[in-house]
Scaffold this motif. Structure first.
Motif, PDB file in Angstrom:
ATOM      1  N   GLN A 241      82.884  76.932  17.330  1.00 36.14           N
ATOM      2  CA  GLN A 241      83.437  78.251  17.582  1.00 36.14           C
ATOM      3  C   GLN A 241      82.646  78.953  18.691  1.00 36.14           C
ATOM      4  O   GLN A 241      81.417  78.859  18.741  1.00 36.14           O
ATOM      5  CB  GLN A 241      83.391  79.105  16.325  1.00 36.14           C
ATOM      6  CG  GLN A 241      84.358  78.657  15.240  1.00 36.14           C
ATOM      7  CD  GLN A 241      84.363  79.606  14.066  1.00 36.14           C
ATOM      8  OE1 GLN A 241      84.531  80.814  14.244  1.00 36.14           O
ATOM      9  NE2 GLN A 241      84.177  79.080  12.876  1.00 36.14           N
ATOM     10  N   ALA A 242      83.363  79.641  19.562  1.00 38.33           N
ATOM     11  CA  ALA A 242      82.714  80.379  20.655  1.00 38.33           C
ATOM     12  C   ALA A 242      83.485  81.665  20.919  1.00 38.33           C
ATOM     13  O   ALA A 242      84.036  81.869  21.998  1.00 38.33           O
ATOM     14  CB  ALA A 242      82.647  79.522  21.912  1.00 38.33           C
TER      15      ALA A 242
ATOM     16  N   GLY B 201      76.624  88.488  22.469  1.00 43.88           N
ATOM     17  CA  GLY B 201      76.114  89.239  23.607  1.00 43.88           C
ATOM     18  C   GLY B 201      76.402  88.600  24.947  1.00 43.88           C
ATOM     19  O   GLY B 201      76.044  89.151  25.990  1.00 43.88           O
ATOM     20  N   LEU B 202      77.042  87.437  24.931  1.00 42.84           N
ATOM     21  CA  LEU B 202      77.360  86.724  26.165  1.00 42.84           C
ATOM     22  C   LEU B 202      78.216  87.570  27.097  1.00 42.84           C
ATOM     23  O   LEU B 202      79.159  88.233  26.671  1.00 42.84           O
ATOM     24  CB  LEU B 202      78.126  85.444  25.820  1.00 42.84           C
ATOM     25  CG  LEU B 202      78.645  84.624  26.999  1.00 42.84           C
ATOM     26  CD1 LEU B 202      77.538  83.756  27.555  1.00 42.84           C
ATOM     27  CD2 LEU B 202      79.827  83.766  26.569  1.00 42.84           C
ATOM     28  N   ILE B 203      77.897  87.538  28.387  1.00 36.84           N
ATOM     29  CA  ILE B 203      78.795  88.017  29.435  1.00 36.84           C
ATOM     30  C   ILE B 203      78.996  86.880  30.414  1.00 36.84           C
ATOM     31  O   ILE B 203      78.216  85.918  30.448  1.00 36.84           O
ATOM     32  CB  ILE B 203      78.261  89.283  30.137  1.00 36.84           C
ATOM     33  CG1 ILE B 203      76.893  89.026  30.779  1.00 36.84           C
ATOM     34  CG2 ILE B 203      78.201  90.450  29.159  1.00 36.84           C
ATOM     35  CD1 ILE B 203      76.370  90.203  31.583  1.00 36.84           C
TER      36      ILE B 203
ATOM     37  N   GLN C 158      90.598  70.742  23.748  1.00 34.62           N
ATOM     38  CA  GLN C 158      89.238  71.267  23.631  1.00 34.62           C
ATOM     39  C   GLN C 158      89.275  72.351  22.560  1.00 34.62           C
ATOM     40  O   GLN C 158      89.754  73.452  22.791  1.00 34.62           O
ATOM     41  CB  GLN C 158      88.746  71.827  24.962  1.00 34.62           C
ATOM     42  CG  GLN C 158      87.511  72.699  24.864  1.00 34.62           C
ATOM     43  CD  GLN C 158      86.386  72.101  24.040  1.00 34.62           C
ATOM     44  OE1 GLN C 158      86.005  70.951  24.227  1.00 34.62           O
ATOM     45  NE2 GLN C 158      85.864  72.862  23.105  1.00 34.62           N
ATOM     46  N   SER C 159      88.789  72.002  21.385  1.00 29.95           N
ATOM     47  CA  SER C 159      88.864  72.905  20.244  1.00 29.95           C
ATOM     48  C   SER C 159      87.571  73.686  20.107  1.00 29.95           C
ATOM     49  O   SER C 159      86.499  73.117  19.892  1.00 29.95           O
ATOM     50  CB  SER C 159      89.119  72.112  18.959  1.00 29.95           C
ATOM     51  OG  SER C 159      89.066  72.954  17.832  1.00 29.95           O
ATOM     52  N   ALA C 160      87.667  74.999  20.221  1.00 35.20           N
ATOM     53  CA  ALA C 160      86.523  75.878  19.960  1.00 35.20           C
ATOM     54  C   ALA C 160      86.662  76.413  18.534  1.00 35.20           C
ATOM     55  O   ALA C 160      86.837  77.605  18.305  1.00 35.20           O
ATOM     56  CB  ALA C 160      86.478  77.010  20.966  1.00 35.20           C
TER      57      ALA C 160
ATOM     58  N   THR D 176      78.274  76.028  26.889  1.00 41.63           N
ATOM     59  CA  THR D 176      77.365  77.036  27.430  1.00 41.63           C
ATOM     60  C   THR D 176      77.464  78.338  26.638  1.00 41.63           C
ATOM     61  O   THR D 176      76.453  78.990  26.372  1.00 41.63           O
ATOM     62  CB  THR D 176      77.654  77.304  28.916  1.00 41.63           C
ATOM     63  OG1 THR D 176      79.037  77.587  29.108  1.00 41.63           O
ATOM     64  CG2 THR D 176      77.273  76.114  29.770  1.00 41.63           C
ATOM     65  N   ALA D 177      78.691  78.696  26.228  1.00 36.55           N
ATOM     66  CA  ALA D 177      78.850  79.912  25.428  1.00 36.55           C
ATOM     67  C   ALA D 177      78.154  79.770  24.081  1.00 36.55           C
ATOM     68  O   ALA D 177      77.512  80.714  23.593  1.00 36.55           O
ATOM     69  CB  ALA D 177      80.332  80.212  25.234  1.00 36.55           C
ATOM     70  N   ARG D 178      78.263  78.618  23.475  1.00 34.25           N
ATOM     71  CA  ARG D 178      77.597  78.393  22.196  1.00 34.25           C
ATOM     72  C   ARG D 178      76.083  78.441  22.348  1.00 34.25           C
ATOM     73  O   ARG D 178      75.368  78.878  21.442  1.00 34.25           O
ATOM     74  CB  ARG D 178      78.008  77.043  21.607  1.00 34.25           C
ATOM     75  CG  ARG D 178      79.459  76.966  21.172  1.00 34.25           C
ATOM     76  CD  ARG D 178      79.800  75.616  20.573  1.00 34.25           C
ATOM     77  NE  ARG D 178      78.998  75.359  19.388  1.00 34.25           N
ATOM     78  CZ  ARG D 178      78.163  74.340  19.240  1.00 34.25           C
ATOM     79  NH1 ARG D 178      78.006  73.461  20.219  1.00 34.25           N
ATOM     80  NH2 ARG D 178      77.490  74.178  18.125  1.00 34.25           N
TER      81      ARG D 178
END
Length: 512
Positions: free
Chosen positions: A445-446, A493-495, A438-440, A486-488
Motif C-alpha cells: 500500500q502507498a 508526509g511524502l510530497i 502494479q498493485s499498491a 519509493t513512496a513506500r
C-alpha cells in the motif's frame, strides 16, 4: 512477474493436469483444503493447539464447497467443533465435492438464503461458498446479505477466511457482482493469485491473500495471461557506460508558473538513469526554470517548428510530453513530435498531452506509434476511451465482469501504443496483448502517492527508462513498480519532490 490466472485459465490448468494423469481432482481438493488449514494457522498461530474452538464452515454447491468439506474434516481432526452449513442440494454436488461431503462424519445443515446465522461464539468463519466460480450476484435475502456484510471491530469477532475469493466478488475483475460481497480477513487461493485479488474492490474484501501451491505445473506467461509486477527487472548500467550510451531524454515544459511538473518529470528521468536530460522550455519560462535546475540542461522550445529543430539532434532518444504543458500548446507540440518531419522516438504522453485530445481521441491515435506510452488517470482514460470507461462504471450483476485488464488491453489495441491506466491497481497493456498489474495493495500500500506531482515523476521514470533503450512495456512496468517502492520507502508526509531522491536508496537495496 507472477501470473494472474482468470477463473477460466485456472480451470484449464487444473483440467490439463488431471487429463495428463499427473494428479486427480480429489488429490487437488485435498491439497487445497490442507493448504487452507495451514494458512489459517500460519496467519493466526494462537488458534493452533487449542481444542474445542468453534468454526462455522459455509459450503457452496460446487468444488469450492468441496474444499470446505476438506477444511471441516481437517479442523475437526484437530479438536475443533464444526458447524457446517451447505447452500445447495448435496445430491447435485460435483463428483469430487460429493466424495468429500460423504467423507464428512458430522452434521450437514442446509443454509437458506434468508437465514442469518448467529456468529457469536465462533473463532473462525470459512467462506467456501462460490470461490472463483461465481457468475452472478449472490442470492437475494436479507439474512444472507446481512451475514456477508457482517463486520465488527470488537475483540470477540471471528476471523473470516475465504477460499479462493470472498463470495460475491468476481474472480476476474475484483468487482462486486450484484449488491453484496463478503469481507474476509484472509483469502486463501491456489496455484496463482487471481486478477480479482488485486483489482477494483478485491483488496478491500480480501484482507490478505495467501497463495497455496497445490502441485500444478508452474503457470507460464503465455498469451492471454496477465502478470502481477513483483520487481523492476534488470536496471544496471554496466561498468563501461558513459552518458550518451544511456540516452538523452527531452522533457517539454509549460510556460511561466507552470514548469514545476516538467521539472519533476525531468528529475525522475535523470535519477532513474538517463545519461542526460534536457528541459524544452518556452522563452517565457526560461529564467524561471534556469533558477531551479543544475544537472538538467535547457533548450528553448516555443512551438512546433522549434521542437522539430531540437529533435534534429539524433542523440535525443526519448521524449516526455504533457506534464504542465498547457492545453493551448499541447496539440501543436504532440503533432510536431509525432509527425513525419522528425525521426520517430519513444515517448511518454501524459497529462495535457492526453487531455488536449479528449474531444478527438482518434486524432491522437492516428499519430501515436508502438514506441509511445500513454499514462492516463481515470478521468483522462474516460475522455480518450469513453465507451470502455462506461463499461467499467456500470454495475455488474453477472460475471466475469468487465475488468480494468480488459479495458487497458482494448485501449492499447485501439491506440496502437502502451497504455498505463493509473490507480492503486495500475494496469499496463501493450498492443500485442501483454498486460501487467502494479498493485499498491496489501503489503505494498502507498496511499501517500495521492499527492500533487506524483504522476509527473512516474512519467519521468518511464521516460528515463525509454531513453536508456527499454522496451516501452517493460519501461512502464518497471517505472510503475519503482514509483510505488519509493513512496513506500518514505511513508507518510511524502510530497512529489521526495520521489526522485528516494530512488537511489531503492536501487541500492535491489542491487545488494
Amino acid at each position: 512477474m507472477a501470473p494472474l490466472l482468470t477463473a477460466g485459465q485456472m480451470r484449464a490448468a487444473e483440467q490439463a493436469a488431471i487429463t495428463s494423469g499427473a494428479v486427480t481432482g480429489l488429490a487437488l481438493m485435498e491439497r487445497a483444503g490442507q493448504g487452507v488449514v495451514t494458512a489459517i494457522l500460519d496467519q493466526w498461530p494462537e488458534l493452533a493447539g487449542t481444542s474445542g474452538q468453534r468454526a462455522l464452515i459455509l459450503c457452496g454447491p460446487g468444488n469450492n464447497g468441496g474444499d470446505g468439506f476438506v477444511v471441516a474434516r481437517l479442523l475437526a481432526a484437530q479438536g475443533w467443533q464444526i458447524d457446517l452449513r451447505l447452500f445447495g442440494d448435496p445430491a447435485r454436488l460435483p463428483g469430487d465435492a460429493r466424495a468429500n461431503h460423504d467423507r464428512w462424519s458430522g452434521d450437514v445443515r442446509p443454509w437458506r438464503a434468508e437465514e442469518a446465522p448467529d456468529l457469536s461464539g465462533y473463532a473462525l468463519v470459512v467462506d467456501a461458498l462460490f470461490g472463483t466460480g461465481l457468475t452472478r450476484g449472490l442470492p437475494d435475502g436479507a439474512g444472507f446479505a446481512r451475514t456477508l456484510a457482517w463486520r465488527d471491530d470488537g475483540s470477540s469477532r471471528p476471523r473470516v477466511v475465504a477460499i479462493d475469493m470472498p463470495s460475491g466478488l468476481c474472480s476476474d475483475s475484483g468487482r462486486v457482482l450484484g449488491d453484496a460481497a463478503l469481507r474476509a480477513d484472509l483469502a486463501v487461493t491456489f496455484h496463482t493469485a487471481k486478477p480479482g485479488h488485486v483489482l477494483a474492490d478485491g483488496p478491500a474484501h480480501c484482507g490478505r491473500v495467501h497463495v497455496v501451491d497445490i502441485g500444478l505445473p508452474v503457470a507460464a506467461a503465455e498469451e492471454g495471461v496477465a502478470g502481477l509486477i513483483t520487481g523492476p527487472g534488470a536496471l544496471d548500467k554496466g561498468g563501461t557506460a558513459h552518458k550518451y550510451s544511456h540516452g538523452h531524454a527531452l522533457v517539454l515544459s509549460g510556460g511561466a508558473g507552470r514548469s514545476g511538473a516538467a521539472r519533476l518529470a525531468a528529475r525522475g528521468a535523470l535519477r532513474i538513469g538517463a545519461g542526460l536530460v534536457t528541459l524544452g522550455v518556452p522563452g517565457s519560462a526560461q529564467m524561471e526554470v534556469a533558477c531551479q535546475v543544475t544537472a538538467l540542461m535547457l533548450r528553448r522550445v516555443n512551438d512546433g517548428p522549434g521542437l522539430v529543430d531540437v529533435l534534429a539532434d539524433g542523440r535525443l532518444s526519448a521524449l516526455c510530453i504533457g506534464p504542465g504543458l498547457g492545453l493551448d500548446r499541447a496539440p501543436e507540440l504532440v503533432a510536431a513530435a509525432l509527425g513525419g518531419a522528425v525521426e520517430t522516438r519513444p515517448m511518454v504522453l501524459d497529462a495535457d498531452a492526453l487531455t488536449a485530445f479528449g474531444d478527438r481521441p482518434d486524432t491522437l491515435f492516428e499519430m501515436v506509434h508502438p514506441g509511445c506510452v500513454l499514462t492516463p488517470h481515470g478521468g483522462e482514460f474516460a475522455r480518450l476511451f469513453p465507451d470502455l470507461a462506461a463499461r467499467l462504471a456500470e454495475p455488474s450483476a453477472t460475471g466475469p465482469a468487465f475488468s480494468r485488464i480488459d479495458a487497458a488491453r482494448l485501449a492499447a489495441g485501439r491506440a496502437g501504443a502502451v497504455v498505463l491506466l493509473k490507480g492503486p491497481d495500475t494496469v499496463i497493456a501493450a498492443p500485442d496483448g501483454r498486460c501487467a498489474v502494479q498493485s499498491a495493495a496489501y503489503d505494498r500500500q502507498a496511499p501517500w502517492l495521492a499527492t500533487a506531482g506524483a504522476g509527473d515523476v512516474l512519467a519521468g521514470f518511464i521516460t528515463g527508462l525509454l531513453a536508456r533503450g527499454f522496451d516501452p512495456f517493460d519501461a512502464a512496468c518497471a517505472g510503475a513498480w519503482l514509483h510505488v517502492e519509493t513512496a513506500r520507502r518514505f511513508g507518510p508526509g511524502l510530497i512529489a519532490e521526495d520521489l526522485p531522491d528516494l530512488l537511489p536508496d531503492v536501487l541500492r537495496r535491489l542491487a545488494g
